[in-house]
Write a protein that holds these residues in place. Structure first.
Motif, PDB file in Angstrom:
ATOM      1  N   MET A  57      16.771   3.007  18.093  1.00 27.78           N
ATOM      2  CA  MET A  57      15.761   2.297  18.872  1.00 27.78           C
ATOM      3  C   MET A  57      16.442   1.639  20.068  1.00 27.78           C
ATOM      4  N   GLY A  58      15.886   1.834  21.264  1.00 27.17           N
ATOM      5  CA  GLY A  58      16.425   1.235  22.474  1.00 27.17           C
ATOM      6  C   GLY A  58      17.510   2.040  23.154  1.00 27.17           C
ATOM      7  N   LYS A  59      17.964   3.130  22.535  1.00 21.33           N
ATOM      8  CA  LYS A  59      18.977   3.985  23.158  1.00 21.33           C
ATOM      9  C   LYS A  59      18.283   5.128  23.886  1.00 21.33           C
ATOM     10  N   THR A  60      19.038   5.899  24.634  1.00 15.78           N
ATOM     11  CA  THR A  60      18.444   7.023  25.362  1.00 15.78           C
ATOM     12  C   THR A  60      18.570   8.307  24.552  1.00 15.78           C
ATOM     13  N   LEU A  61      17.644   9.231  24.805  1.00 20.98           N
ATOM     14  CA  LEU A  61      17.677  10.529  24.131  1.00 20.98           C
ATOM     15  C   LEU A  61      18.965  11.279  24.445  1.00 20.98           C
ATOM     16  N   GLU A  62      19.421  11.187  25.680  1.00 18.22           N
ATOM     17  CA  GLU A  62      20.601  11.925  26.105  1.00 18.22           C
ATOM     18  C   GLU A  62      21.876  11.476  25.414  1.00 18.22           C
ATOM     19  N   SER A  63      21.910  10.267  24.864  1.00 20.18           N
ATOM     20  CA  SER A  63      23.123   9.767  24.222  1.00 20.18           C
ATOM     21  C   SER A  63      23.200  10.119  22.737  1.00 20.18           C
ATOM     22  N   ALA A  64      22.255  10.921  22.248  1.00 19.34           N
ATOM     23  CA  ALA A  64      22.235  11.309  20.832  1.00 19.34           C
ATOM     24  C   ALA A  64      23.433  12.193  20.494  1.00 19.34           C
ATOM     25  N   PRO A  65      23.871  12.166  19.245  1.00 14.86           N
ATOM     26  CA  PRO A  65      25.002  13.009  18.831  1.00 14.86           C
ATOM     27  C   PRO A  65      24.699  14.491  19.045  1.00 14.86           C
ATOM     28  N   PRO A 161       3.297   8.110  -3.087  1.00 15.02           N
ATOM     29  CA  PRO A 161       4.543   8.021  -2.303  1.00 15.02           C
ATOM     30  C   PRO A 161       4.291   7.877  -0.810  1.00 15.02           C
ATOM     31  N   VAL A 162       5.234   7.248  -0.146  1.00 17.42           N
ATOM     32  CA  VAL A 162       5.184   7.099   1.302  1.00 17.42           C
ATOM     33  C   VAL A 162       5.316   8.484   1.924  1.00 17.42           C
ATOM     34  N   SER A 163       4.395   8.820   2.832  1.00 18.60           N
ATOM     35  CA  SER A 163       4.402  10.138   3.471  1.00 18.60           C
ATOM     36  C   SER A 163       5.114  10.120   4.817  1.00 18.60           C
ATOM     37  N   ASN A 164       5.092   9.009   5.507  1.00 14.36           N
ATOM     38  CA  ASN A 164       5.825   8.891   6.763  1.00 14.36           C
ATOM     39  C   ASN A 164       6.084   7.425   7.098  1.00 14.36           C
ATOM     40  N   ILE A 165       7.078   7.246   7.964  1.00 16.59           N
ATOM     41  CA  ILE A 165       7.496   5.914   8.392  1.00 16.59           C
ATOM     42  C   ILE A 165       7.464   5.896   9.905  1.00 16.59           C
ATOM     43  N   LEU A 166       6.877   4.866  10.479  1.00 18.48           N
ATOM     44  CA  LEU A 166       6.799   4.726  11.923  1.00 18.48           C
ATOM     45  C   LEU A 166       7.509   3.448  12.328  1.00 18.48           C
ATOM     46  N   LEU A 167       8.456   3.567  13.270  1.00 15.08           N
ATOM     47  CA  LEU A 167       9.167   2.419  13.804  1.00 15.08           C
ATOM     48  C   LEU A 167       8.741   2.251  15.254  1.00 15.08           C
ATOM     49  N   ILE A 168       8.412   1.020  15.644  1.00 11.58           N
ATOM     50  CA  ILE A 168       7.960   0.735  17.006  1.00 11.58           C
ATOM     51  C   ILE A 168       8.741  -0.460  17.525  1.00 11.58           C
ATOM     52  N   SER A 169       9.300  -0.327  18.719  1.00  7.54           N
ATOM     53  CA  SER A 169      10.071  -1.403  19.331  1.00  7.54           C
ATOM     54  C   SER A 169       9.129  -2.448  19.913  1.00  7.54           C
TER      55      SER A 169
END
Length: 171
Positions: A57-65, A161-169
């Motif tokens: 969260m808060g990082k750029t897509l381009e900096s992904a491994p 069971p939990v089907s999905n998790i959503l994280l929002i900044s």
């Protein structure tokens, strides 16, 4: 009621592709340099541990491994070719502001998709909201950890069971 309205508004913004700069991202971008910290895949014996996605969260897509593979646009968000069942949503300049996780292997603050809401609560604690998901039915657990709102969705009721998790900044 205000909490529900704010959550629905945030989810709607993310799901509708709130990025104003999505056109600036090509359909296929190769991520930048490999991260040298806990964000990259870590081998332990013969088993690879999944990446620690919430830390992005808060990082750029381009900096992904580089292990995550190429970035592609899908479902109003961005997916990596080697990272299954995870969608990244961006705000401005490809900064990650939301992450939807359906991958059962990815740890989200000690919990994972596939656990029951009771198991999630046992790990994270009491949610700030626990009730019916007005949009899609089922149960929703909502937590706030630092600058991140985390919503765990169960498909039918509070025991499923939990089907999905959503994280929002919140930044």
């Amino acid at each position: 009621m205000l909490k529900k309205i704010v959550l629905i508004l945030l989810i709607t913004l993310i799901m509708s592709g709130c990025s104003s700069n999505q056109a600036a991202i090509n359909d296929s971008i190769t991520p930048g340099e490999e991260s040298q910290n806990a964000d990259s895949l870590v081998e332990q014996g013969d088993k690879e541990e999944p990446p620690i996605v919430p830390e992005w969260m808060g990082k750029t897509l381009e900096s992904a491994p580089t292990e995550w593979g190429e970035i592609k646009i899908e479902n109003n968000g961005f997916v990596f070719s080697n990272l299954k069942d995870v969608i990244f949503y961006t705000s401005v300049d490809t900064i990650i502001s939301g992450i939807e996780i359906k991958n059962k292997e990815i740890d989200v603050y000690g919990s994972k998709v596939g656990q029951t809401p009771a198991e999630v609560k046992a790990v994270i604690g009491e949610p700030r909201f626990n009730g019916k998901n007005e949009e899609g039915g089922g149960c929703i657990l909502e937590f706030e950890l630092g600058d991140t709102l985390i919503a765990f969705y169960s498909s039918s009721d509070e025991n499923s069971p939990v089907s999905n998790i959503l994280l929002i900044s919140h930044k």
